[in-house]
Design a protein around this motif. Structure first.
Motif, PDB file in Angstrom:
ATOM      1  N   MET B   1       0.918  -0.761  -0.044  1.00 44.80           N
ATOM      2  CA  MET B   1       0.303   0.232  -0.022  1.00 44.80           C
ATOM      3  C   MET B   1       0.316   1.096  -0.053  1.00 44.80           C
ATOM      4  O   MET B   1       2.040   1.249   0.578  1.00 44.80           O
ATOM      5  N   ASN B   2       0.766   2.430  -0.702  1.00 46.53           N
ATOM      6  CA  ASN B   2       1.023   3.430  -0.271  1.00 46.53           C
ATOM      7  C   ASN B   2       0.469   4.485   0.307  1.00 46.53           C
ATOM      8  O   ASN B   2      -0.123   3.818   1.729  1.00 46.53           O
ATOM      9  N   GLN B   3       1.160   5.224   0.944  1.00 44.75           N
ATOM     10  CA  GLN B   3       1.322   6.426   2.287  1.00 44.75           C
ATOM     11  C   GLN B   3      -0.842   6.822   2.127  1.00 44.75           C
ATOM     12  O   GLN B   3      -1.193   5.867   3.474  1.00 44.75           O
ATOM     13  N   PHE B   4      -1.356   6.833   1.196  1.00 44.33           N
ATOM     14  CA  PHE B   4      -2.614   6.716   1.214  1.00 44.33           C
ATOM     15  C   PHE B   4      -3.842   5.892   1.380  1.00 44.33           C
ATOM     16  O   PHE B   4      -3.986   5.732   2.261  1.00 44.33           O
ATOM     17  N   ARG B  46       3.989  -0.814   3.142  1.00 44.28           N
ATOM     18  CA  ARG B  46       3.515   0.335   2.743  1.00 44.28           C
ATOM     19  C   ARG B  46       4.914   1.087   2.325  1.00 44.28           C
ATOM     20  O   ARG B  46       5.988   0.991   3.504  1.00 44.28           O
ATOM     21  N   CYS B  47       4.260   1.932   2.027  1.00 42.65           N
ATOM     22  CA  CYS B  47       5.244   3.144   1.386  1.00 42.65           C
ATOM     23  C   CYS B  47       4.867   4.215   0.933  1.00 42.65           C
ATOM     24  O   CYS B  47       3.573   4.402   0.164  1.00 42.65           O
ATOM     25  N   GLY B  48       5.619   5.061   1.710  1.00 45.58           N
ATOM     26  CA  GLY B  48       5.320   6.662   0.480  1.00 45.58           C
ATOM     27  C   GLY B  48       5.846   6.494  -1.020  1.00 45.58           C
ATOM     28  O   GLY B  48       6.605   6.300  -1.246  1.00 45.58           O
ATOM     29  N   ASP B  49       4.746   7.260  -1.789  1.00 46.22           N
ATOM     30  CA  ASP B  49       4.899   7.457  -3.641  1.00 46.22           C
ATOM     31  C   ASP B  49       6.531   7.862  -3.859  1.00 46.22           C
ATOM     32  O   ASP B  49       6.991   7.231  -4.700  1.00 46.22           O
ATOM     33  N   ASN B  50       6.097   8.867  -2.903  1.00 48.97           N
ATOM     34  CA  ASN B  50       7.736   9.409  -3.206  1.00 48.97           C
ATOM     35  C   ASN B  50       8.827   9.180  -3.322  1.00 48.97           C
ATOM     36  O   ASN B  50       9.949   9.295  -3.848  1.00 48.97           O
ATOM     37  N   TYR B  51       9.020   8.195  -1.976  1.00 51.51           N
ATOM     38  CA  TYR B  51      10.172   7.252  -1.222  1.00 51.51           C
ATOM     39  C   TYR B  51      10.361   6.876  -2.682  1.00 51.51           C
ATOM     40  O   TYR B  51      11.657   6.708  -2.899  1.00 51.51           O
ATOM     41  N   GLY B  78      -1.395  -2.957  -4.058  1.00 46.79           N
ATOM     42  CA  GLY B  78      -2.180  -2.451  -4.872  1.00 46.79           C
ATOM     43  C   GLY B  78      -3.636  -2.517  -4.701  1.00 46.79           C
ATOM     44  O   GLY B  78      -4.080  -3.397  -3.293  1.00 46.79           O
ATOM     45  N   PRO B  79      -4.728  -2.868  -5.017  1.00 44.54           N
ATOM     46  CA  PRO B  79      -4.532  -1.458  -6.639  1.00 44.54           C
ATOM     47  C   PRO B  79      -4.427  -0.437  -6.356  1.00 44.54           C
ATOM     48  O   PRO B  79      -4.749   0.851  -5.627  1.00 44.54           O
ATOM     49  N   ALA B  80      -3.972   0.006  -8.044  1.00 43.23           N
ATOM     50  CA  ALA B  80      -3.450   1.309  -7.942  1.00 43.23           C
ATOM     51  C   ALA B  80      -4.329   2.130  -8.492  1.00 43.23           C
ATOM     52  O   ALA B  80      -3.815   3.332  -8.741  1.00 43.23           O
ATOM     53  N   VAL B  88       3.716   2.657 -11.501  1.00 48.30           N
ATOM     54  CA  VAL B  88       4.947   2.244 -10.967  1.00 48.30           C
ATOM     55  C   VAL B  88       5.337   0.885 -10.056  1.00 48.30           C
ATOM     56  O   VAL B  88       6.139   0.227 -10.258  1.00 48.30           O
ATOM     57  N   ALA B  89       5.174   1.770  -8.637  1.00 49.76           N
ATOM     58  CA  ALA B  89       5.832   1.057  -7.809  1.00 49.76           C
ATOM     59  C   ALA B  89       5.271  -0.041  -7.157  1.00 49.76           C
ATOM     60  O   ALA B  89       6.252  -1.188  -7.057  1.00 49.76           O
ATOM     61  N   CYS B  90       3.488  -0.203  -8.110  1.00 51.51           N
ATOM     62  CA  CYS B  90       3.416  -1.806  -8.048  1.00 51.51           C
ATOM     63  C   CYS B  90       3.748  -2.925  -8.333  1.00 51.51           C
ATOM     64  O   CYS B  90       4.328  -3.749  -8.085  1.00 51.51           O
TER      65      CYS B  90
END
Lengths: 82, 340
Positions: B1-4, B46-51, B78-80, B88-90
């Protein structure tokens, strides 16, 4: 091969004289063959000097056209969905 | 999952580094709900998108080791939806986890997410909508395919299973022979009914047209060919088909190409005529005349050549990029590429 060139997205396409000798024609006299080659290269230069928004086939008659015509209908012209 | 979707926060938390939470957090709860009795979400990574976007490979390496520690049977990323960095990260994480850990992975995205084109060949990416309004439905579809992957069940065709085509061809036995299928397709077409071709054409990303050469009379023009012209002896050993190489050949001082000095290694057409006279392929003679007449500023002194026959798209694109970069560095304004 111009339809292939258009399909893959080549933006400026000049129909040439055939697959086995795109810039020549062994059946012509050496002088006529060279004149044919020159017309195709000049057409290519005109294409380079023309702005296009999408793949475009340059079939327009050149000013010094003579001898056997090498023009063929461009793929855009005969691509209508009938 | 991203941060959101991992419930860490919004865009202000996008720089946050990876962490692991036991069990299902945020959108992973929908995955747990979709799994039901079939499985347990052991952890949420989890990880932030920009990271991820700013560190790419290094961030993916960190995430892979976090996933590895969980000893899971399946990664659901995801899902993203339409979120580009997330998609792209997923895709990158799923590809890396499959490759390095041998753990099956599944993700989901909207078709316009850039992660689709980048990773669909390597990862099963379930087609989703653009927004997270039906998260549970989407999670169910990811989980359904994910369970099949985890159980090593046979995976059906992309349309049937709801993932993006991976470019893999499978042999199947059709119910009817080709003539009947083709006729049925033609009748559908004539009647205006929908039909699906069995041979999808490759799609080529449009290449934006470069602006016109403003003044050809002062421009440097180069000649390039995919018609297989090489110097005698083929010094660069350009392949006769499925080329991986191209040659750069000087025409400095040459008014024309001497047939005896050239050969042609293209195996896709009858090269008799261009061997007799290389100008039938590469018009050095008339280009030089046009240069001398002032119609062209300068003819570039190097001709690039390869063989365009059964050449893979990837190699064609690479060679095209490399040749274009050399021509640009040399100050060339326009190119005439002659093709057979």
């Amino acid at each position: 091969m111009t339809p292939v060139a258009v399909m893959v997205g080549a933006n400026r396409v000049v129909p040439a004289a055939g697959i086995i000798h795109p810039l020549g024609n062994a059946e012509l006299s050496p002088e006529d063959e060279k004149a044919l080659r020159r017309r195709i290269v000049e057409q290519a230069l005109r294409a380079l000097a023309t702005d296009v928004a999408q793949p475009t086939v340059f079939t327009g008659p050149s000013s010094d056209r003579s001898g056997p015509s090498q023009d063929r209908p461009g793929p855009l012209a005969d691509h209508s969905d009938r | 999952m991203n941060q959101f979707f991992g419930q860490l926060g919004g865009e202000e938390k996008a720089a946050i580094g990876p962490d692991v939470v036991e069990g299902a957090v945020g959108a992973a709860r929908a995955v747990q709900q979709a799994l039901g009795e079939s499985g347990t979400v052991v952890a949420t990574v989890r990880c932030g998108d920009n990271y991820v976007a700013e560190r790419s490979d290094a961030a993916i390496t960190e995430l892979v080791s976090l996933v590895a520690a969980q000893r899971a049977d399946l990664l659901v990323a995801g899902p993203a939806f339409l979120a580009g960095r997330y998609g792209v990260a997923c895709g990158a994480l799923c590809a890396a986890v499959q490759r390095e850990l041998g753990i099956p992975a599944v993700t989901g995205m909207h078709e316009e997410n850039p992660g689709v084109d980048l990773y669909r060949r390597y990862v099963h990416i379930v087609r989703t909508s653009g927004e997270a309004t039906r998260m549970l439905d989407e999670a169910r579809r990811l989980v359904a395919l994910g369970l099949k992957l985890a159980r090593r069940d046979e995976i059906g065709a992309p349309d049937a299973e709801g993932y993006f085509p991976r470019g893999i061809t499978h042999n199947v036995v059709a119910r009817e022979h080709a003539a009947r299928r083709a006729t049925a397709m033609l009748l559908d077409k004539l009647a205006g009914r929908p039909f699906t071709s069995e041979v999808p054409l490759p799609s080529f990303a449009p290449a934006p047209a470069p602006p016109r050469v403003a003044d050809v009379r002062h421009a440097t023009i180069a000649l390039v060919t995919d018609g297989g012209l090489v110097p005698q002896g083929n010094p660069d050993r350009i392949e006769s088909l499925a080329a991986t190489r191209y040659g750069a050949y000087s025409i400095a001082e040459k008014r024309e190409l001497e047939p005896a000095q050239y050969d042609n290694v293209h195996r896709g057409y009858d090269t008799t005529y261009v061997k007799q006279d290389p100008h039938r392929l590469v018009p050095v003679d008339v280009a030089r005349e046009l240069e001398q007449a002032g119609a062209v500023g300068k003819l570039h002194e190097v001709v690039y050549s390869t063989t365009g026959v059964a050449t893979t798209l990837a190699n064609s694109e690479r060679m095209g990029r490399e040749i274009a970069a050399e021509l640009k560095a040399a100050g060339v304004h326009g190119v005439i590429l002659t093709s057979t």
